[in-house]
Write a protein that holds these residues in place. Structure first.
Motif, short mmCIF file in Angstrom:
data_model
loop_
_atom_site.label_atom_id
_atom_site.label_comp_id
_atom_site.label_asym_id
_atom_site.label_seq_id
_atom_site.Cartn_x
_atom_site.Cartn_y
_atom_site.Cartn_z
N ARG A 178 0.84 -1.20 0.00
CA ARG A 178 0.00 0.00 0.00
C ARG A 178 0.87 1.25 0.00
O ARG A 178 2.06 1.21 0.35
CB ARG A 178 -0.90 0.03 1.23
N ARG A 183 0.61 5.67 1.06
CA ARG A 183 -0.20 6.62 1.82
C ARG A 183 0.38 8.02 1.68
O ARG A 183 1.58 8.22 1.76
CB ARG A 183 -0.26 6.20 3.29
N TYR A 184 -0.51 8.97 1.48
CA TYR A 184 -0.14 10.38 1.46
C TYR A 184 0.12 10.83 2.90
O TYR A 184 -0.63 10.47 3.81
CB TYR A 184 -1.27 11.20 0.85
N ILE A 210 4.65 10.91 -0.27
CA ILE A 210 3.97 9.62 -0.32
C ILE A 210 4.91 8.56 0.21
O ILE A 210 6.10 8.52 -0.14
CB ILE A 210 3.50 9.28 -1.75
N TYR A 226 5.52 4.43 0.61
CA TYR A 226 5.18 3.11 0.09
C TYR A 226 5.78 2.05 1.01
O TYR A 226 6.95 2.15 1.39
CB TYR A 226 5.77 2.92 -1.31
N TYR A 229 -5.84 1.70 -6.74
CA TYR A 229 -5.33 3.05 -6.46
C TYR A 229 -4.55 3.05 -5.14
O TYR A 229 -4.96 2.45 -4.15
CB TYR A 229 -6.50 4.01 -6.39
N TYR A 230 -3.40 3.71 -5.15
CA TYR A 230 -2.49 3.76 -4.02
C TYR A 230 -2.02 2.36 -3.61
O TYR A 230 -1.81 2.07 -2.44
CB TYR A 230 -3.09 4.53 -2.85
N THR A 265 -0.22 5.55 -8.67
CA THR A 265 -0.31 6.87 -8.06
C THR A 265 -0.06 7.93 -9.13
O THR A 265 0.38 7.60 -10.25
CB THR A 265 0.72 7.03 -6.92
#
Length: 361
Positions: A82, A84-85, A100, A102, A172-173, A190
């Protein structure tokens, strides 16, 4: 001052790109016209060299612990595969960068930082890791990052990877490891355009080969795009840009980023954010009339009372009217008319919801 260069600079020059200094890097501003490149991404596909972005590897038994402490959300709980911002803030809660993260495995994370803030991020991660079992590596110069964005991007990228179906199943993401023509690549679903897209990271030694393979796969469906198109695309998608909407002078809640912050964990700047009162500003979208863009720095007012300034503004290539982002007092409602001073002339604008544009692909 000598500008830094990516491994693809020779390709950009051979394509006749107009180059510009961006955060100390010599980067392509455009190859053809800004509008043509913008429309390619909205309607077909565009390819960007984003190798100036910081690629920082955080690895070790305490990697998750460090990122929890260094950033505003809880990355140690993020599942493998996954993204995440997130935000990094200073002790006062001011935003140092948006980035971001990862997660590759239990102890291995990748942090993608803005080019202008890369060294700050590396320094802060290092200082905040005191006493932890973790290694921090700035791999920016040894890596390449190519983005393929647009409604046809999935078919183009899937046509060159070793496992087409796995690529097409990537949500997505989400991100995973693939192989393209014998080269190991890290591909993430992304982007910064508001369209379906992929960001492909690989060893810089294979940069030109990778670019050329993607170019051949895209054919007439895809064209190279520069930073000018990337900016208009992200603005239509309502995405903030560090140095414009996000700065060290603002806490996340002051610019519409409060939702990113998880207050129930210990992190640098957390006390300042928890102790802050109600935000004195908020981030708004603005829709204008006519064809004249209200650029960053244009003053906004209501009935002669100054409210604030526009942080980003452009004549939207997709929508055909001026759009802008602005940091203004909280509580303004959608539909509220405001006035922008554009090069000495008043221009009516209206508070509107974000994003300005949302892809249906």
């Amino acid at each position: 001052m000598t500008l830094e260069t990516t491994a693809l600079e020779g390709v950009h020059l051979s394509l006749g790109a107009t180059m510009t200094d961006f955060a100390g890097w010599n980067m392509p501003l455009r190859y053809s016209s800004d509008r043509e490149e913008h429309e390619a991404v909205r309607n077909r596909a565009g390819m960007f060299d984003l190798s100036h972005m910081g690629q920082v590897r955080v690895e070790g038994p305490d990697a998750g612990k460090l990122l929890d402490y260094a950033l505003v959300n809880v990355l140690s709980e993020m599942p493998i595969g996954r993204a995440r911002y997130s935000l990094m803030v200073n002790e006062d809660g001011g935003i140092l960068d948006d980035l971001i993260v990862y997660r590759n495995d239990e102890t291995d994370f990748l942090v993608i930082a803005n080019a202008a803030n890369r060294l700050t991020i590396v320094d802060e991660l290092t200082s905040r890791s005191n006493g932890m079992q973790v290694a921090i590596q700035d791999n920016t110069h040894s890596r390449v990052l190519i983005a393929v964005q647009g409604p046809l991007s999935a078919d183009i990228v899937a046509s060159v990877v070793d496992d087409r179906e796995r690529l097409l199943e990537l949500g997505y993401y989400r991100h995973d490891q693939f192989v393209i023509a014998g080269m190991p690549v890290h591909i993430a679903r992304t982007g910064y355009t508001g369209e379906c897209g992929y960001e492909i990271m690989a060893d810089a030694n294979g940069a030109e080969k990778l670019w050329n393979l993607l170019t051949e796969a895209g054919g007439e469906r895809m064209q190279p795009c520069g930073l000018a198109a990337r900016d208009t695309l992200r603005l239509e998608a309502g995405m903030p840009l560090y140095g414009h909407e996000l700065t060290a002078a603002q806490k996340p809640a002051d610019v519409g980023q409060g939702r990113v912050v998880k207050l129930d964990h210990d992190f640098v700047g957390g006390d300042a954010i928890r102790e802050a009162g109600e935000p004195e500003t908020a981030l708004y979208g603005l829709k204008g009339e006519g064809r004249r863009a209200a650029r960053a720095g244009s003053v906004l007012s209501i009935d002669g009372t100054e409210l604030g300034v526009i942080t980003s503004g452009v004549l939207s290539p997709t929508l055909g009217y001026p759009i802008a982002l602005a940091i203004l007092p909280p509580g303004l409602e959608e539909g509220q008319p405001v006035t922008a001073n554009v090069r000495g002339k008043d221009q009516p604008m209206t508070i509107t919801s974000l994003p300005f544009y949302k892809s249906t692909n």
